[in-house]
Design a protein around this motif. Structure first.
Motif, mmCIF file in Angstrom:
data_model
loop_
_atom_site.group_PDB
_atom_site.id
_atom_site.type_symbol
_atom_site.label_atom_id
_atom_site.label_comp_id
_atom_site.label_asym_id
_atom_site.label_seq_id
_atom_site.Cartn_x
_atom_site.Cartn_y
_atom_site.Cartn_z
ATOM 1 N N LYS A 122 0.815 -1.213 0.000
ATOM 2 C CA LYS A 122 0.000 0.000 0.000
ATOM 3 C C LYS A 122 0.852 1.267 0.000
ATOM 4 N N SER A 123 1.959 1.216 0.711
ATOM 5 C CA SER A 123 2.771 2.407 0.941
ATOM 6 C C SER A 123 3.521 2.855 -0.319
ATOM 7 N N SER A 124 3.713 4.163 -0.430
ATOM 8 C CA SER A 124 4.549 4.727 -1.489
ATOM 9 C C SER A 124 5.919 5.113 -0.969
ATOM 10 N N ALA A 125 6.186 4.788 0.305
ATOM 11 C CA ALA A 125 7.485 5.125 0.880
ATOM 12 C C ALA A 125 8.602 4.333 0.207
ATOM 13 N N LYS A 126 8.285 3.112 -0.234
ATOM 14 C CA LYS A 126 9.247 2.326 -1.011
ATOM 15 C C LYS A 126 8.513 1.738 -2.197
ATOM 16 N N ILE A 127 8.958 2.044 -3.382
ATOM 17 C CA ILE A 127 8.358 1.519 -4.597
ATOM 18 C C ILE A 127 9.240 0.394 -5.133
ATOM 19 N N TYR A 128 8.665 -0.792 -5.270
ATOM 20 C CA TYR A 128 9.399 -1.934 -5.818
ATOM 21 C C TYR A 128 9.422 -1.810 -7.341
ATOM 22 N N THR A 129 10.567 -2.065 -7.902
ATOM 23 C CA THR A 129 10.743 -1.822 -9.332
ATOM 24 C C THR A 129 10.902 -3.091 -10.156
ATOM 25 N N VAL A 131 -2.307 -3.357 -5.995
ATOM 26 C CA VAL A 131 -2.917 -2.851 -4.759
ATOM 27 C C VAL A 131 -3.122 -1.340 -4.841
ATOM 28 N N GLN A 132 -2.110 -0.630 -5.272
ATOM 29 C CA GLN A 132 -2.254 0.828 -5.333
ATOM 30 C C GLN A 132 -3.263 1.237 -6.406
ATOM 31 N N GLY A 133 -3.279 0.513 -7.528
ATOM 32 C CA GLY A 133 -4.275 0.796 -8.554
ATOM 33 C C GLY A 133 -5.679 0.502 -8.077
ATOM 34 N N THR A 134 -5.834 -0.601 -7.331
ATOM 35 C CA THR A 134 -7.147 -0.958 -6.777
ATOM 36 C C THR A 134 -7.636 0.116 -5.822
ATOM 37 N N GLU A 135 -6.774 0.569 -4.939
ATOM 38 C CA GLU A 135 -7.182 1.589 -3.967
ATOM 39 C C GLU A 135 -7.607 2.875 -4.670
ATOM 40 N N GLN A 136 -6.881 3.243 -5.714
ATOM 41 C CA GLN A 136 -7.246 4.472 -6.447
ATOM 42 C C GLN A 136 -8.610 4.314 -7.126
ATOM 43 N N LEU A 137 -8.888 3.126 -7.648
ATOM 44 C CA LEU A 137 -10.188 2.896 -8.292
ATOM 45 C C LEU A 137 -11.309 2.855 -7.260
ATOM 46 N N ILE A 138 -11.028 2.345 -6.075
ATOM 47 C CA ILE A 138 -12.029 2.368 -4.994
ATOM 48 C C ILE A 138 -12.379 3.809 -4.654
ATOM 49 N N ALA A 139 -11.348 4.636 -4.506
ATOM 50 C CA ALA A 139 -11.582 6.049 -4.191
ATOM 51 C C ALA A 139 -12.355 6.742 -5.308
#
Length: 797
Positions: A195-202, A213-221
């Motif tokens: 969920k966090s953007s503090a560390k982005i896995y590349t 997960v981050q895309g899902t959360e944005q679509l929920i919002a």
């Protein structure tokens, strides 16, 4: 030919191939300085249970994280037991998640008994997250589409309606969900890392999972207009639902393709799609014996006594129909493709695909060299690569029976699992399936009824009521379901000997395919009648005066299991292909008596089958029931033994129920694709007229499953939910008599589960009036399209 929904794009770039196998996960989650709102969530006393990696991996499902990136099937941790006798491994045969099963999300401590409805958001997407521009399509409504509850540490989202098949959904839980102490729940370290953007896995699958997960959360919002903010979400996921009815429809389409000049059945079922070199060109061929008078036929029919009833009952039936000289009975056979095994692996081997999986092909040809190799093989097999790329479904007849090899010499798709990407089964044999045909002895036939009997019965139970149909000018034809009656493999491998021969609880995909085979038999029989009529093969048979079945289409009648099979059979038979063959499969109307939907919950909610199935599961379970039963239950029924076991400890019934729920989830996931409740949507869309009836408190097929002992309440299981879904007009004692083209008739408990077939109270004939009314209603509906309902003798509930 209608384009089959055979997607070529699988979410390979975003799916985790095996969340429980740390060796396949790339990227190590760390604990950076998370955003303050995540740190606050992680500090909550009751947190989400979500561990993505390692031996203790624990991920709630449904989820994208538990789908195979190569073939699009579910891939759940099996504890090393990959055999299909493991219900979890059996779920791995499916091309998506159940459309009807509840969703359960676990937390580390007990939750409030009254969860806030707004703590859960469920949204249908326009397309998958791997597509160019997924967007929220529909935000599902609490109380209409789903409800939430808690059970101990688990949040349960119970669906009130089936999700759409072959579709994409996202779900989120937010911090309005409270624990038992009224504290907001928090997230887990594993989910926080995604969920966090503090560390982005590349790189690696952690990077892919984080994007999802981050895309899902944005679509929920976005879908909730930011009412649910991403900062409030403690868990979310995306998941794909499985296909429904695709094997039935696609197999029908292949049979229809044989009507084209370029294809014979052997042009389609060839090579690995016909491993036993079956003479498949004889598909649908019908033979007819010499008609006999009803009384003579019944007196000589040993199957009636063997599979249906006693000699005394036969004599009683003969006396009831003393004037049965108006009915002819003809025995015959029809060649129907059998896609299951009949040898030693008859109860362990499910359908095998006759074509390579398009999902597997898509995965392999992502490599340029492999793509060139594949294109060369297409050309060698006479398949146009551009036609394949633009519309793979149109090339399915040519793909059937073919094999492709990779550059290293290994074969594409060794497993041959049936999915929407490889929907048509290989044929294993072409047996002569015997039928009984009842026709009026004089006058023209006005129409034809295809009848399917219930579980553990046989086609010969039609003797009990066929005269009612012939008196109305209707012919009635009946076949045995697979592993029933004359189609029993032998005396032991027979549903008439043990229901588990058909309802295979040991290997769930075979249980599903016993159902699909039964449905395909009905659809192919329907086709065979029109094909033989068109060829003039009915001209010298008792069906010589049958109207053209492409314009006066047959109707369908199913009792109990017959209706369970009939809903998907009629739905997929009537599903349009967009060509002339549609008329050769179509049914005009259908009657389903004492049948229902959501098979797994229906069975466990049955007073007759629920204890039997629970007993068999518990014998192998961890509740201690097996040793208790062995020591204490000699000669007792399953229900008695279970009741006594439950009384020994207050924890026994909850423990039995917990084991059932795990098995029910797996079972419903596996059978969803052929379930009446899920296939009913197609029948509704087609506008096919439907009649349904039930008897109050039916002990075999429950009216509903809202208070059953061995299953939790399910709003989709039983007869009433299916009738409600069809939006039928209810008839009971309050509504009284009337005429309807779409009735749901509720009979009183004077009637029994099989009263429709024949009177069950042979001492006092208390259900005779119910039997006569049931028969009259169904005959009038199938003959005229409208049912005359009467409450004479107070037979209605």
């Amino acid at each position: 030919m209608k384009k089959l929904p055979l997607a070529l794009i699988i979410s390979a770039s975003l799916l985790l191939s095996a969340c429980g196998d740390e060796g396949e996960l790339v990227g190590t989650p760390t604990t950076p300085n998370y955003e303050s709102y995540i740190q606050q969530s992680l500090a909550q006393p009751t947190k989400l249970v979500f561990t993505l990696q390692g031996s203790n991996a624990d991920v709630p499902f449904p989820t994208f994280a538990l789908m195979n990136q190569t073939d699009g099937t579910l891939e759940l941790p099996t504890g090393g037991d990959e055999s299909l006798t493991n219900p979890i491994a059996a779920m791995g045969q499916m091309d998506g998640w159940s459309t009807t099963s509840p969703i359960s999300i676990k937390f580390a401590a007990p939750l409030t008994p009254s969860p806030d409805p707004s703590s859960v958001t469920l949204i249908k997407l326009t397309e998958g997250l791997t597509s160019a521009s997924p967007a929220p399509e529909t935000v599902l409504t609490y109380g209409t589409d789903y409800v939430v509850s808690t059970s101990g540490n688990n949040l349960v989202i119970a669906l009130l309606k089936a999700l759409e098949p072959s579709s994409e959904y996202i779900i989120a839980v937010n911090d309005k969900l409270l624990d038992m102490n009224g504290e907001a729940v928090g997230t887990s370290q594993g989910y926080a890392a995604l969920k966090s953007s503090a560390k982005i896995y590349t790189e690696g699958t952690l990077a892919s999972a984080q994007k999802v997960v981050q895309g899902t959360e944005q679509l929920i919002a976005a879908g909730t207009s930011n009412t649910v903010n991403t900062t409030n979400i403690v868990y979310s996921t995306w998941f794909s639902t499985q296909s429904v009815g695709q094997t039935l429809f696609a197999t029908k389409s292949m049979i229809a393709a044989t009507l084209l000049p370029e294809y014979s059945p052997s042009d389609i079922w060839k090579g690995v799609a016909n491993p036993n070199n079956v003479a498949i060109d004889d598909l649908g061929e019908m033979t007819f014996g010499v008609p006999e008078d009803y009384a003579q036929a019944l007196a000589n029919d040993s199957n009636f006594i063997r599979y249906i009833n006693t000699e005394d009952a036969r004599n009683t039936l003969l006396s009831v129909y003393a004037n049965a000289g108006t009915v002819n009975v003809t025995k015959g056979s029809v060649k129907l493709p059998y896609y299951l095994e009949t040898g030693t692996n008859w109860n362990t081997q499910p359908f095998e695909s006759g074509s390579p999986s398009l999902a597997v092909i898509n995965s392999i040809i992502s490599n340029d060299d492999e793509k060139a190799n594949f294109v060369a093989q297409l050309v060698a097999k006479g398949i146009d690569p551009s036609a394949f790329e633009s519309d793979p479904a149109s090339q399915l007849p040519k793909l059937m029976g073919t094999t492709f090899t990779k550059l290293d010499g290994s074969r594409y798709d060794e497993e041959r699992i049936i999915t929407r990407y490889a929907p048509v089964p290989a044929v294993k044999s072409l047996p002569d399936v015997n039928f009984l045909l009842f026709t009026p002895t004089s006058g023209s036939i006005s129409g034809l009824v295809i009848y399917q009997h219930g579980i553990t019965s046989a086609k010969e139970n039609a003797y009990a009521f066929a005269k009612n149909f012939t008196d109305a000018g209707l012919a009635l034809i009946a076949i045995d379901a697979p592993i029933h009656g004359e189609r029993s493999l032998d005396a032991q491998r027979s549903a008439n000997e043990s229901v588990l021969a058909y309802m295979n609880l040991s290997v769930l995909p075979v249980a599903r395919d016993n159902i699909r085979q039964s449905i395909l038999d009905l659809m192919t029989l329907r086709y065979a009648i029109s094909a033989n009529q068109a060829a003039g093969a009915l001209a010298t048979t008792p069906l010589a005066t049958l109207p053209n079945t492409t314009t006066t289409q047959p109707s369908f009648l199913g009792h109990s299991l017959g209706g369970v099979l009939g809903v998907p059979a009629v739905a997929q038979a009537n599903a349009p292909m967009g060509n002339a063959a549609d008329a050769m499969f179509g049914f005009s109307r259908a009657a389903f008596v004492n049948s229902g939907g959501q098979i797994a919950n229906l069975l466990f909610g049955s007073d007759f089958y629920g204890p039997y199935i629970t007993h068999n599961i518990a014998l192998q379970g961890s509740t201690g029931y097996g040793s208790y039963a062995s020591a204490n239950c000699g000669g007792e029924s399953e229900a008695q033994c279970l009741t006594e076991f439950e009384s020994t400890s207050a924890s026994n019934l909850p423990a039995l129920l917990a084991e059932n729920l795990q098995f029910i989830y797996a079972t419903q996931t596996v059978v969803d694709t052929a379930d009446p409740y899920t296939n009913a949507d197609a029948l509704i869309a087609e506008g096919t007229p439907v009649y349904m009836a039930q008897v109050k408190d039916d002990n075999t097929v429950p009216n509903n499953v809202l208070s059953a002992k061995y299953v939790t309440p399910s709003p989709m299981a039983g007869t009433e939910p299916l009738a409600t879904k069809f939006n039928l007009a209810v008839f009971d004692s309050a509504t009284g008599s009337g005429n309807s083209a779409s009735p749901f008739v509720r009979f009183s408990d004077i009637g029994k589960h099989s009263t429709f077939i024949s009177v069950q109270d042979t001492d006092n004939f208390s259900d005779l009036a119910s039997h006569e009314e049931m028969q009259s209603e169904v005959v009038s509906f199938l003959a005229t399209g409208s049912s005359a309902v009467s409450n004479a003798n107070s037979v209605l509930e």
